[in-house]
Design an enzyme around this catalytic site. Structure first.
Site, mmCIF file in Angstrom:
data_model
loop_
_atom_site.group_PDB
_atom_site.id
_atom_site.type_symbol
_atom_site.label_atom_id
_atom_site.label_comp_id
_atom_site.label_asym_id
_atom_site.label_seq_id
_atom_site.Cartn_x
_atom_site.Cartn_y
_atom_site.Cartn_z
ATOM 1 N N ARG A 1 0.782 -1.214 0.000
ATOM 2 C CA ARG A 1 0.000 0.000 0.000
ATOM 3 C C ARG A 1 0.829 1.287 0.000
ATOM 4 O O ARG A 1 0.685 2.117 -0.875
ATOM 5 C CB ARG A 1 -0.953 0.009 1.210
ATOM 6 C CG ARG A 1 -2.064 1.028 1.038
ATOM 7 C CD ARG A 1 -2.931 1.171 2.276
ATOM 8 N NE ARG A 1 -3.405 -0.096 2.792
ATOM 9 C CZ ARG A 1 -4.054 -0.213 3.937
ATOM 10 N NH1 ARG A 1 -4.306 0.868 4.669
ATOM 11 N NH2 ARG A 1 -4.458 -1.387 4.363
ATOM 12 N N HIS B 1 -8.381 -3.286 -7.361
ATOM 13 C CA HIS B 1 -8.103 -2.571 -6.105
ATOM 14 C C HIS B 1 -9.358 -2.502 -5.234
ATOM 15 O O HIS B 1 -10.075 -1.504 -5.257
ATOM 16 C CB HIS B 1 -7.602 -1.157 -6.455
ATOM 17 C CG HIS B 1 -6.874 -0.479 -5.333
ATOM 18 N ND1 HIS B 1 -5.608 -0.840 -4.950
ATOM 19 C CD2 HIS B 1 -7.233 0.538 -4.507
ATOM 20 C CE1 HIS B 1 -5.217 -0.068 -3.944
ATOM 21 N NE2 HIS B 1 -6.189 0.779 -3.657
ATOM 22 N N TYR C 1 -18.104 14.042 -12.913
ATOM 23 C CA TYR C 1 -17.997 15.221 -13.777
ATOM 24 C C TYR C 1 -16.692 15.273 -14.573
ATOM 25 O O TYR C 1 -16.637 15.873 -15.633
ATOM 26 C CB TYR C 1 -18.093 16.509 -12.946
ATOM 27 C CG TYR C 1 -19.390 16.651 -12.198
ATOM 28 C CD1 TYR C 1 -20.599 16.698 -12.875
ATOM 29 C CD2 TYR C 1 -19.407 16.747 -10.806
ATOM 30 C CE1 TYR C 1 -21.792 16.820 -12.189
ATOM 31 C CE2 TYR C 1 -20.588 16.873 -10.103
ATOM 32 C CZ TYR C 1 -21.784 16.912 -10.805
ATOM 33 O OH TYR C 1 -22.956 17.037 -10.130
#
Length: 596
Positions: free
Chosen positions: A39, A86, A130
């Site tokens: 990670r 993931h 968006y």
């Protein structure tokens, strides 16, 4: 009904007693290792954490969003990465992708974002529904040759789709883009560098693998931050490059200008890396309001799409260099970057200096080039084998047509061709799949040309595989090509000689009147407060004292001067004028025993 004893008797042998201390220890170690390896820390070879690697691989291989393709909704990309590779929060993937697209966060951004991707003021990006994104042109080089068996693969979290364990990047991403991450018990904070300088250092290492880290410093001058600014002092930079740990002092780039009314103003055009512009301006404004910084009348952010510009207008009597030094000391206009080069080497976290970072990258490229060349050689040999079969068919086309027409099935035709002309199974299959247009004279010429080209390529691939020097030459050429394509000028200027803040930097060298009373009260007052008495004037009061006290000594000295004080017992003390407390004309001052 069973009794309690009978119930317990049935459980004996099925319950395993475990020491809670041991269980906590092993569980925590497993957790911490997972965070470190999977990670928070980047791989030394491609400079990426797993989340970044998965985003780039998904954009490249799964969604085909290379730099020449239209952008795709960020939500689509994030959803794809979540579902396939993931299995964590969507915000963690989106935030990681956004950072890859921010020009003030990455020295060489890897994602081309369309829409609101945040700002230097710390504004949040627009929601992923968006915005749109695709890969940058430089990212095509990071993914280059991934399909040529150049890297190792592993299965994803549910063992359904293969994913890369590392990317075959042609660009030393860890050095040029840096990295930051907090694991368990360790953290990494790596500064970005200039691509041209890093490539030059890699070439120097390829030319001489025994080169000392000290010698590489003539190629890599120091960090090169995306926001520009200045590096103030070289000792921290040198320590960071030679040891992997060090503190780099960063400063904003400033200029002194004059307003239309003739007042001095400080103009900030570049700020230190990772500094939030809006918070920095708020901090300066708070210090002005709290009277901790004197001499500033107005501060305004005039940044626009052409670049950053913060203007600080000074008061009439303020000295620009003094105000600027005060700003450096008390605000994020000067801040430090604590370099801590920790990366994963073969799955283990290690502290690495510049030479080791370059060595690991060059070794990775060497591995990629060898594996790619083996793949290309195999494919070229397979194609040459088929071309040779097609040429045999061209030479004996009438007989081939007769065999095909007189055979009951394609398999029977293949068997007869293999017996008659000594062809392999692949060659005879290719002949059967051949189109009629291959019988024209032009196609014959094309096959001859292709055979010659394949023979040349095979000879070249064998030459590369036979010689390590030849492999290194290929790596070097590809690095220089990356430098020519994507290299740019250094943005961060290094000021090599730096000094600690000198207290004199905070005071203008003005004349002061030092008054000392009979009872030992001392103060300084600007000489400008005393004015020449004109005819008929009543004068100005110079000092207030106690009834039995009176002014005994008056001196005029500059702010940077040093005063000597001698006691009755023959001792001598010294004090800078700026260390004497300032008082108004009417104040009595401070007892000298409180100062010395």
């Amino acid at each position: 009904m069973l009794t309690e004893e009978e119930k317990n008797a049935g459980l004996v042998g099925r319950i395993i007693p475990i020491n809670i201390e041991e269980q906590m220890k092993t569980a925590y170690i497993d957790y911490s290792m997972s965070v470190i390896v999977s990670r928070a820390l980047p791989d030394v070879r491609d400079g990426l954490k797993p989340v970044h690697r998965r985003i780039l691989y998904d954009m490249s291989a799964e969604l085909n969003l290379s730099s020449d393709k239209p952008t795709r909704k960020s939500a689509r990309i994030v959803g794809d990465v979540l579902g396939k590779f993931h299995p964590h929060g969507d915000s963690s993937v989106y935030d990681a992708m956004v950072r890859l697209a921010q020009e003030w966060s990455m020295r060489y951004p890897l994602v081309d974002g369309q829409g609101n991707f945040g700002s230097m003021d710390g504004d949040s990006p627009a929601a992923m529904r968006y915005t749109e994104a695709r890969m940058k042109k430089i990212t095509d080089e990071v993914m280059a040759d991934i399909e040529k068996e150049t890297i190792d693969w592993t299965l994803n979290f549910d063992d359904t789709i293969p994913e890369p364990t590392v990317l075959p990047t042609k660009i030393p991403l860890l050095l040029v883009n840096g990295a930051s991450g907090i694991a368990v018990g360790m953290a990494t904070n790596m500064a970005p560098h200039n691509l041209c300088e890093v490539v030059d250092a890699c070439c120097a290492y390829i030319d001489n693998p025994e080169i000392e880290c000290e010698e590489l410093l003539q190629y890599v001058k120091g960090p090169d931050f995306p926001t520009g600014g200045l590096i103030y002092g070289y000792d921290g930079v040198r320590e960071a490059l030679l040891t992997g740990r060090g503190r780099v002092m960063m400063r904003a780039r400033t200029e002194i200008e004059h307003t239309a009314s003739g007042r001095e103003c400080i103009v900030i055009t570049e700020i230190p890396y990772m500094v939030n512009k809006a918070e920095m301006i708020k901090k300066i404004a708070d210090l002005i309001n709290d009277k901790k910084i004197e001499g500033i009348s107005y501060i305004n952010d005039e940044s626009d799409r052409n670049g950053l510009r913060i203007i600080i207008i000074l008061k009439q009597d303020a000295v620009a260099s003094v105000v600027l030094n005060t700003l450096y000391k008390n605000t994020p206009l000067q801040t430090s970057f604590a370099v801590n080069n920790i990366a994963l080497v073969k799955g283990r976290p290690m502290l690495l200096n510049l030479r080791e970072l370059i060595r690991h990258f060059v070794e990775h490229r060497h591995d990629v080039v060898v594996r790619r060349t083996r793949f290309d050689l195999r494919k070229a040999e397979e194609r040459l084998h088929i071309v040779q079969g097609l040429l045999i068919a061209q030479d004996n086309i009438d007989e081939i047509v007769h065999i095909i027409r007189s055979s009951q099935t394609p398999d029977a035709a293949k068997e007869r061709m293999m017996e008659r002309f000594g062809l392999s199974d692949l060659q005879s299959a290719a002949i059967i799949d051949m189109r009629l247009r291959a019988l024209t004279g032009l196609e014959r010429g094309k096959l001859d040309a292709e055979r010659e080209e394949l023979e040349k390529r095979i000879a070249y691939f064998r030459e590369v595989l036979a010689s390590r020097d030849e492999q290194m030459r290929v790596i070097r050429e590809e690095l220089i090509e990356m430098k020519e394509k994507y290299g740019d000028e250094r943005r961060t200027e290094i000021i090599y000689a730096s000094e600690e803040f000198n207290p004199e930097d905070f005071y203008a060298d003005e004349d002061m009147v030092i008054t000392m009373s009979h009872m030992g009260y001392i103060k300084r007052t600007p000489l400008a407060e005393y004015r020449t008495q004109h005819r008929g004037g009543v004068g100005v009061k110079g000092s207030a004292t106690r009834d039995e006290d009176f002014i005994e000594h008056i001196y005029v000295a500059s702010m940077h001067a040093t005063m000597m004080f001698f006691t009755e017992k023959g001792r001598c003390y010294w004090l800078k004028v700026y260390d004497i407390p300032e008082g108004t004309r009417s104040s009595k001052g401070r007892a000298i025993q409180n100062l010395i």
